[in-house]
Scaffold this active site. Structure first.
Site, PDB file in Angstrom:
ATOM      1  N   HIS A  34       0.831  -1.215   0.000  1.00 16.75           N
ATOM      2  CA  HIS A  34       0.000   0.000   0.000  1.00 16.75           C
ATOM      3  C   HIS A  34       0.862   1.261   0.000  1.00 16.75           C
ATOM      4  CE1 HIS A  34      -3.750   2.189   1.294  1.00 16.75           C
ATOM      5  NE2 HIS A  34      -2.846   3.037   1.747  1.00 16.75           N
ATOM      6  N   GLU A  35       1.784   1.335   0.962  1.00 15.41           N
ATOM      7  CA  GLU A  35       2.608   2.552   1.084  1.00 15.41           C
ATOM      8  C   GLU A  35       3.553   2.717  -0.102  1.00 15.41           C
ATOM      9  OE1 GLU A  35       1.672   4.671   3.071  1.00 15.41           O
ATOM     10  OE2 GLU A  35       0.523   3.481   4.501  1.00 15.41           O
ATOM     11  N   HIS A  89       1.674   4.500  -2.873  1.00 15.25           N
ATOM     12  CA  HIS A  89       1.742   5.957  -2.710  1.00 15.25           C
ATOM     13  C   HIS A  89       3.115   6.472  -3.153  1.00 15.25           C
ATOM     14  CE1 HIS A  89      -2.036   6.483  -0.696  1.00 15.25           C
ATOM     15  NE2 HIS A  89      -1.715   5.783   0.375  1.00 15.25           N
ATOM     16  N   HIS A 139       3.679   6.430  -6.908  1.00 15.73           N
ATOM     17  CA  HIS A 139       2.854   7.493  -7.493  1.00 15.73           C
ATOM     18  C   HIS A 139       3.598   8.829  -7.366  1.00 15.73           C
ATOM     19  CE1 HIS A 139      -1.503   9.331  -7.767  1.00 15.73           C
ATOM     20  NE2 HIS A 139      -0.705   9.758  -8.727  1.00 15.73           N
TER      21      HIS A 139
END
Length: 607
Positions: free
Chosen positions: A399-400, A403, A406
């Site tokens: 998940h991290e 980010h 991105h």
């Protein structure tokens, strides 16, 4: 009979930071090689704030003057970002270190100073006639880089008041924040919860932090007692909390009317240029798929072997005794393998992050809890973890890093002005990573129990992020409409409506306990109105994109990577359309919820 000393389990002591191997720590030297360099930037920013006085009043004189002002604002903002982020992250390593407490406080103060020194800019830009701004952009090559930024300001011009009126609204800001602050004091400081007996029969106080742990307990009595304890406490405060929520909603309505919006909802959506139908489509489409949620609730009831399923039975795992211990090194491999559908370049950047000190892995004394991805335009995108060798931690890593990549793509391809991105799209990349990892783990899992455990995890994400957040969004829309019609928000009306929503969303196979009617009283997001729907839309968009990536391959991957590279260079809806998801239609939500239906069907076969 007393236990022998060798039989007693000694609690594992959390290590001091100096005891953690260097390879498991992030390398903040990429931002500042030493604290003295941070001090130099701090002093430089102090000097730069004085420059803004010379710029004020000149922006409409020429294209060059407007460019210089915008460029100056970017330069000082970029510098204060470095100063602020470094100090805060050093503090996060060990919050007990006074040096970094002090640096963090100083950075916070300087940040306010910078914002104050630049506060003249937007009103001054909006004071320039639109045609002159457009002429400036046409005749100045470098000013073209700010075209989208300026268009965005002009788009909202009709809702910007005169300079004097804006000053009055700004001065009222502290008063307007009162409902949220009062609720926070009630919720975090004043409210006290009763003591219950835990699984071992020992007396323990219920807290907001321990409540979910109690609801996950395999002991139903503990779940029941914690549920009753929590909501009895909110029941005692219902008049005060209803009053704070009432005035928070009235505040939203007041600001919307002052800024000439038709409703508080439309005022909020306009910040991201989101059409009203996006919000309405979400709620309407979720309603179509409520039968799938009812099937999941029925399945939960059967799997837990209960004659009656209650609201306090919704969080306990339905797959028991599955131990999935995953070392950090194995987690890196699992995430790399799971994200291979995103292509060699993406995986290469991911592994660069793993190897080059982007991640602070393990817990240590004083370290900030939880997980996040952060960093500045000039630094790597850093990740803070508190890795505990669970499957949950593997998903947190994926998940991290979603980010982070991105941010990496956006910063490498966009100028500073557009390197950030809105909350509406922020959770897309992180959720795509989690969904791809989940699909890979399911594909490779032959053990029936582990497969059921993973499916349970996936289904709970849908329930919590799509269905529950949409229920919150429906509640927010309704209570704001009450206020706009001049109706009162009383504890009775709020509780009655919230109880009806729970019946609608969870269906006939669960007892909707009286206590759940008070849940509205404990949700802090309701004081930041019309925010929670973004969790649901972001998740739906990500699941839809994941399906495209797995089914189409390279064309879908290419669109998705382009979306990451664009950062905030366009409106969120347009960015997602470019990736292959049109959130002005119901298609992405349908696509995501069809995945949920398939997961429920498979889970029915497994448990």
């Amino acid at each position: 009979m007393p236990q022998k000393e060798s039989e007693l389990k000694k609690p594992q002591k959390v290590k001091e930071r100096k005891e953690i191997d260097q390879r498991y720590k992030w390398r903040l030297e990429a931002l500042y090689s030493e604290d003295d360099d941070w001090e130099k930037d701090y002093r430089a920013i102090k000097e730069m704030t004085k420059e803004s006085e010379k710029i004020a009043g000149t922006l409409g004189q020429s294209a060059e003057k407007l460019y210089e002002a915008l460029h100056f604002a970017d330069e000082i903002s970029r510098k204060i970002e470095n100063v602020f982020i470094y100090a805060r992250m050093k503090k996060d390593e060990d919050n007990r270190v006074t040096k970094y407490q002090s640096m963090s406080d100083r950075a916070q103060g300087l940040s306010v100073e910078v914002q104050s020194s630049l506060s003249f800019m937007i009103p001054e830009i909006l004071g320039i006639p639109e045609e002159r701004i457009r002429t400036f952009v046409e005749e100045h090559e470098k000013l073209k880089g700010y075209q989208f930024y300026l268009e965005e300001l002009l788009r909202q011009k009709a809702h910007i008041l005169t300079k004097e009126e804006e000053q009055i609204l700004a001065q009222a800001g502290e008063v307007a924040a009162a409902p949220k602050n009062i609720f926070s004091m009630i919720n975090n400081a004043d409210i006290k919860f009763p003591v219950i007996r835990d699984e071992k029969g020992e007396e323990v106080e219920v807290t907001k932090g321990s409540y979910v742990k109690f609801l996950e307990s395999s002991d139903r009595r503990v779940r029941h007692d914690a549920f009753k304890a929590l909501y009895s406490s909110y029941e005692k405060q219902k008049n005060t909390i209803a009053s704070t929520l009432n005035y928070s909603v009235k505040k939203d309505v007041f600001y919307a009317r002052v800024r000439k919006y038709p409703s508080a909802l439309q005022a909020s959506l306009d910040e991201d240029n989101i059409p009203l139908e996006v919000y309405d489509n979400l709620i309407r489409t979720i309603h179509e798929y409520l039968p799938a949620m009812y099937r999941y609730v029925k399945l939960r009831k059967r799997a837990l072997g209960l004659e009656e399923l209650h609201m306090y039975d919704l969080y306990t795992p339905i797959v028991k005794d599955v131990k999935m211990e995953v070392s950090y090194e194995d987690a890196l491999k699992k995430v790399s393998e799971g994200l291979r559908p995103l292509g060699a370049e993406y995986v290469s950047l991911l592994e660069k992050g793993f190897a080059e000190g982007w991640i602070d892995v393990y817990e240590n004394e004083g370290k900030t809890s939880g997980a996040y991805s952060w960093g500045s335009y000039d630094s790597p995108p850093y990740v803070l973890l508190n890795y505990q060798n669970t499957i949950h931690d593997v998903f947190t890593l994926a998940h991290e890093m979603g980010h982070s990549l991105h941010s990496y793509y956006a910063r490498s391809k966009q100028p500073y002005t557009y390197a950030g991105y809105k909350i509406f799209v922020a959770e897309v990349a992180s959720t795509v990573n989690e969904a791809l990892l989940m699909q890979d783990l399911l594909k490779k899992t032959e053990d029936k129990n582990i497969r059921a455990y993973l499916l349970n995890h996936y289904l709970e994400q849908f329930r919590g992020t799509v269905f529950r957040q949409t229920m919150f969004a429906e509640f927010e829309r309704e209570v704001h409409e009450w206020a706009e019609r001049g109706e009162a928000l009383t504890p009775e009306s709020l509780s009655e409506y919230y109880g009806e929503l729970n019946k609608k969303y969870y269906g006939p196979h669960i007892i909707v306990d009286e206590e759940i009617k008070m849940e509205w009283a404990r949700i802090p997001h309701f004081y930041n109105a019309f925010y929670v729907y973004k969790y649901a839309t972001g998740y739906a968009a990500a699941i839809s994109l994941t399906q495209q990536i797995l089914q189409e391959g390279e064309p879908a991957v290419k669109r998705y990577i382009e979306f990451l590279k664009k950062g905030g260079a366009d409106y969120p809806i347009a960015l997602l359309q470019g990736a292959g998801v049109d959130m002005t239609t119901t298609e992405p939500i349908h696509s995501a919820l069809k995945v949920f239906e398939e997961l429920v069907k498979e889970m029915e076969q497994l448990v």
